[in-house]
Enzyme design. Structure first.
Site, PDB file in Angstrom:
ATOM      1  N   SER A   1       0.829  -1.204   0.000  1.00 19.65           N
ATOM      2  CA  SER A   1       0.000   0.000   0.000  1.00 19.65           C
ATOM      3  C   SER A   1       0.868   1.260   0.000  1.00 19.65           C
ATOM      4  O   SER A   1       1.658   1.469  -0.916  1.00 19.65           O
ATOM      5  CB  SER A   1      -0.962  -0.059   1.187  1.00 19.65           C
ATOM      6  OG  SER A   1      -2.003   0.880   1.071  1.00 19.65           O
TER       7      SER A   1
ATOM      8  N   ASP B   1     -10.190  -4.905  -4.047  1.00 16.31           N
ATOM      9  CA  ASP B   1      -9.576  -3.933  -3.137  1.00 16.31           C
ATOM     10  C   ASP B   1     -10.421  -2.655  -3.062  1.00 16.31           C
ATOM     11  O   ASP B   1     -10.570  -1.946  -4.062  1.00 16.31           O
ATOM     12  CB  ASP B   1      -8.166  -3.590  -3.631  1.00 16.31           C
ATOM     13  CG  ASP B   1      -7.348  -2.829  -2.601  1.00 16.31           C
ATOM     14  OD1 ASP B   1      -7.925  -2.063  -1.816  1.00 16.31           O
ATOM     15  OD2 ASP B   1      -6.113  -2.985  -2.600  1.00 16.31           O
TER      16      ASP B   1
ATOM     17  N   HIS C   1      -7.919  -5.583   0.344  1.00 19.13           N
ATOM     18  CA  HIS C   1      -6.644  -4.893   0.563  1.00 19.13           C
ATOM     19  C   HIS C   1      -5.816  -5.715   1.542  1.00 19.13           C
ATOM     20  O   HIS C   1      -5.740  -5.401   2.732  1.00 19.13           O
ATOM     21  CB  HIS C   1      -6.919  -3.490   1.103  1.00 19.13           C
ATOM     22  CG  HIS C   1      -5.774  -2.534   0.968  1.00 19.13           C
ATOM     23  ND1 HIS C   1      -5.236  -2.177  -0.253  1.00 19.13           N
ATOM     24  CD2 HIS C   1      -5.054  -1.851   1.907  1.00 19.13           C
ATOM     25  CE1 HIS C   1      -4.257  -1.308  -0.064  1.00 19.13           C
ATOM     26  NE2 HIS C   1      -4.123  -1.112   1.240  1.00 19.13           N
TER      27      HIS C   1
END
Length: 218
Positions: free
Chosen positions: A114, A168, A199
């Site tokens: 991320s 996600d 995610h």
């Protein structure tokens, strides 16, 4: 210098993986994955740095570990450029420390999840000395409009691993695909993986990560 958790798979490591966590986490987040990787026999030092704590705008100014501020839901439209570049500098210091400890940049993989993956891209593609590889998980290319002008020609041959969840909700798959297409358009070799997840990271992805590390560091 960022504080970091370190795990070595053997004495006198000959390679390193610097792995950056996501928003709100810390360096302990991905450490449990190391034993699950089918790693090459050469000893590797895993470095899991802790991001500094800062107010995060999208979370109402709540202070949490972050590599840069998130200003809004459209992460590519309003970006904390100063924060991104500050984290880039901090990661460069970690790379320099590995060099001081005898591990050349060509034996270092820069990884991240991320926000951490965004900083991995930001740093690796602008270095005059190429790294062994980039591992970008559930992420995107930050400051994308500046990449073509700022990227280093030395980074052209750096292998890139990208993995993303098809469901996600934090960084949509389409955002990651645009980053992949940008990189491929600039001539980078991108190994792309999609998984039916949100995610997060899944077992199949962990296996692919291990294979990538064996390929780049083995």
């Amino acid at each position: 210098m960022l504080n970091a958790l370190e795990i070595a798979t053997g004495p006198e490591p000959t390679a390193a993986v610097i792995w950056l966590h996501g928003l709100g986490a810390d360096g302990n987040d991905f450490a449990p994955i190391v034993p699950e990787l089918d790693l090459p026999p050469a000893p590797i030092r895993f470095v899991f740095p802790h991001a500094p704590a800062m107010p995060v705008t999208i979370n109402g100014g709540y202070v949490m570990p972050a590599w840069y501020d998130i200003l809004g839901t459209d992460i590519n439209r309003r970006e904390d450029e100063a924060g991104v570049r500050a984290s880039q500098k901090a990661v460069e210091e970690l790379i320099a420390r590995e060099a001081e400890r005898g591990i050349a940049p060509s034996r270092i993989v820069l990884a991240g999840f991320s926000q951490g993956g965004a900083i991995a891209f930001q740093t690796a593609l602008r270095r005059s000395q190429p790294l062994a590889g980039v591992m970008a998980l559930s992420t995107y290319v930050p400051l994308a409009a500046t990449l073509a002008a700022e990227r280093s020609a030395a980074s052209n041959g750096v292998p890139i691993f990208m993995a993303h969840g098809t469901y996600d909700p934090i960084i949509p798959l389409a955002t990651a695909q645009r980053s992949r297409d940008l990189l491929q358009g600039l001539g980078y070799a991108v190994e792309w993986h999609e998984y039916p997840m949100e995610h997060s990271v899944c077992p199949e992805e962990i296996a692919a990560i291990g294979a990538f590390l064996k390929k780049t560091l083995g």
